[in-house]
Motif scaffolding. Structure first.
Motif: not given
Length: 54
Positions: A40-41, A47-54
């Motif tokens: 989050s920081q 897309d790569n960052a969004r996939r890891l947040e799930r």
């Protein structure tokens, strides 16, 4: 009749596994929280960052 016959006793490490599970899960939960906080920081990286947040 005993609950577990002597021929079917578990190795000590396996017999203690249920006792260790709560602390193991707590450790994993802590690691997940830490990774989520780090993610989050970080700035959005597509897309790569969004996939890891799930």
């Amino acid at each position: 009749m005993p609950a577990t016959p002597a021929a079917h006793t578990l190795p000590p490490g396996l017999a203690q596994a249920p006792e260790r599970l709560p602390s193991d899960f707590k450790g994993l939960d802590d690691q997940v929280r830490q990774v989520k906080a780090e993610l989050s920081q970080q700035p959005e990286e597509g897309d790569n960052a969004r996939r890891l947040e799930r």
